[in-house]
Design an enzyme around this catalytic site. Sequence first.
Site, PDB file in Angstrom:
ATOM      1  N   ASN A  10       0.849  -1.244   0.085  1.00 13.74           N
ATOM      2  CA  ASN A  10       0.071  -0.104  -0.038  1.00 13.74           C
ATOM      3  C   ASN A  10       1.041   1.293  -0.061  1.00 13.74           C
ATOM      4  OD1 ASN A  10      -1.809   1.993   0.728  1.00 13.74           O
ATOM      5  ND2 ASN A  10      -2.536   1.437   2.582  1.00 13.74           N
ATOM      6  N   LYS A  12       0.254   4.114  -0.376  1.00 15.44           N
ATOM      7  CA  LYS A  12      -0.822   5.523   0.358  1.00 15.44           C
ATOM      8  C   LYS A  12      -0.596   6.555  -0.582  1.00 15.44           C
ATOM      9  CE  LYS A  12      -0.162   3.089   4.723  1.00 15.44           C
ATOM     10  NZ  LYS A  12      -0.158   3.306   6.221  1.00 15.44           N
ATOM     11  N   GLU A  92      -6.681   4.924   7.879  1.00 14.42           N
ATOM     12  CA  GLU A  92      -6.557   6.043   7.462  1.00 14.42           C
ATOM     13  C   GLU A  92      -7.603   6.946   7.006  1.00 14.42           C
ATOM     14  OE1 GLU A  92      -2.638   5.577   5.420  1.00 14.42           O
ATOM     15  OE2 GLU A  92      -1.818   5.004   7.453  1.00 14.42           O
ATOM     16  N   GLU A 160      -5.261  -4.788  10.470  1.00 13.66           N
ATOM     17  CA  GLU A 160      -4.175  -3.824  10.826  1.00 13.66           C
ATOM     18  C   GLU A 160      -4.370  -2.999  12.010  1.00 13.66           C
ATOM     19  OE1 GLU A 160      -2.113  -2.713   6.870  1.00 13.66           O
ATOM     20  OE2 GLU A 160      -3.969  -1.048   7.243  1.00 13.66           O
ATOM     21  N   GLY A 166       2.795   2.282  10.915  1.00 17.32           N
ATOM     22  CA  GLY A 166       3.850   3.312  10.603  1.00 17.32           C
ATOM     23  C   GLY A 166       4.455   3.471  12.061  1.00 17.32           C
ATOM     24  N   SER A 206       3.551  -1.958  10.341  1.00 14.45           N
ATOM     25  CA  SER A 206       5.024  -2.328  10.640  1.00 14.45           C
ATOM     26  C   SER A 206       5.561  -3.713  10.345  1.00 14.45           C
ATOM     27  CB  SER A 206       5.313  -1.987  12.138  1.00 14.45           C
ATOM     28  OG  SER A 206       4.982  -0.590  12.361  1.00 14.45           O
TER      29      SER A 206
HETATM   30  P1  13P Z   1       3.246   0.552   7.753  1.00 10.51           P
HETATM   31  O1  13P Z   1       3.563  -0.984   7.117  1.00 10.51           O
HETATM   32  O2  13P Z   1       3.969   1.639   7.152  1.00 10.51           O
HETATM   33  O3  13P Z   1       3.031   0.382   9.030  1.00 10.51           O
HETATM   34  O4  13P Z   1       1.923   0.720   7.078  1.00 10.51           O
HETATM   35  C1  13P Z   1       0.809  -0.542   7.322  1.00 10.51           C
HETATM   36  C2  13P Z   1      -0.327  -0.152   6.563  1.00 10.51           C
HETATM   37  O5  13P Z   1      -1.199   0.748   6.725  1.00 10.51           O
HETATM   38  C3  13P Z   1      -0.638  -0.865   5.097  1.00 10.51           C
HETATM   39  O6  13P Z   1      -1.907  -0.501   4.622  1.00 10.51           O
END
Ligand code: 13P
Length: 244
Positions: A10, A12, A92, A160, A166, A206
């Site tokens: 992802n 983002k 998010e 998640e 993150g 993470s």
């Molecule tokens: P991270 O791997 O950066 O923690 O993000 C996870 C995430 O939100 C994937 O959709």
Amino acid sequence: MPPRKLVAGNWKMNGLAASAEMLETFRRAHPAPACDVLVCPPATLIAGLAGRGTALGGQDCHPEASGAHTGDISAEMLRDAGAEAVILGHSERRTDHGETDALVAAKAAAAARAGLTAIVCVGETESQRDAGRAMEVVGGQLAGSLPPEADPAGLVIAYEPVWAIGTGRTPSLAEIGEMHDFLRARLIERFGAEPGAAIRLLYGGSVKPGNAAEIFAVGNVGGGLIGGASLKAEDFGAIVAAAG
Ligand code: 13P
């Protein structure tokens, strides 16, 4: 044989046209991965990255196919651009855009209408986990975020935990296992033994090269949804290799 794992990146709100190079680097290093790989770039990049050997997905869609919805993108548009899947209900989006379970369910129905796999995200906040409510919250999100007519064949669920996204923090392997077992039981209750058992459950939050293999080895974890580490060809490649 257990189904192949799925590693989905992802991106983002990251990536410009030049990001095609990163994907090329990844592909050269991993021309025939032993797991399924999906990359979900910003919608602006999907058409340009399509047809190069890596499956692509969107990060959101509108419930309707078309209409007066300035700035929105429909599932049909994602499909037309070359996507095979779409992430829905990411925390998010739930936080930044106030997306409710009902809206996520409507989007999942739109994904099915357009022939896209819906990757429906669920996950508790830290305070909800601390209050011992993680399963209640995640169970509620799961029940509310799937449309009544959901076809299990077009569904992936991503767990998640919000506090792991993150942050470099992850739940313990036991906690990951407990939540995935719980989700599996709920899916079997809803869709029946075989279809419910076949839905892939992804862990996200993470996931890095250093912890991917142990997370993917947890029962009922069918792969990962990778944020930050999916932006670096080497890290994403190492995570894909860990899922093989
Ligand atoms: P991270 O791997 O950066 O923690 O993000 C996870 C995430 O939100 C994937 O959709």
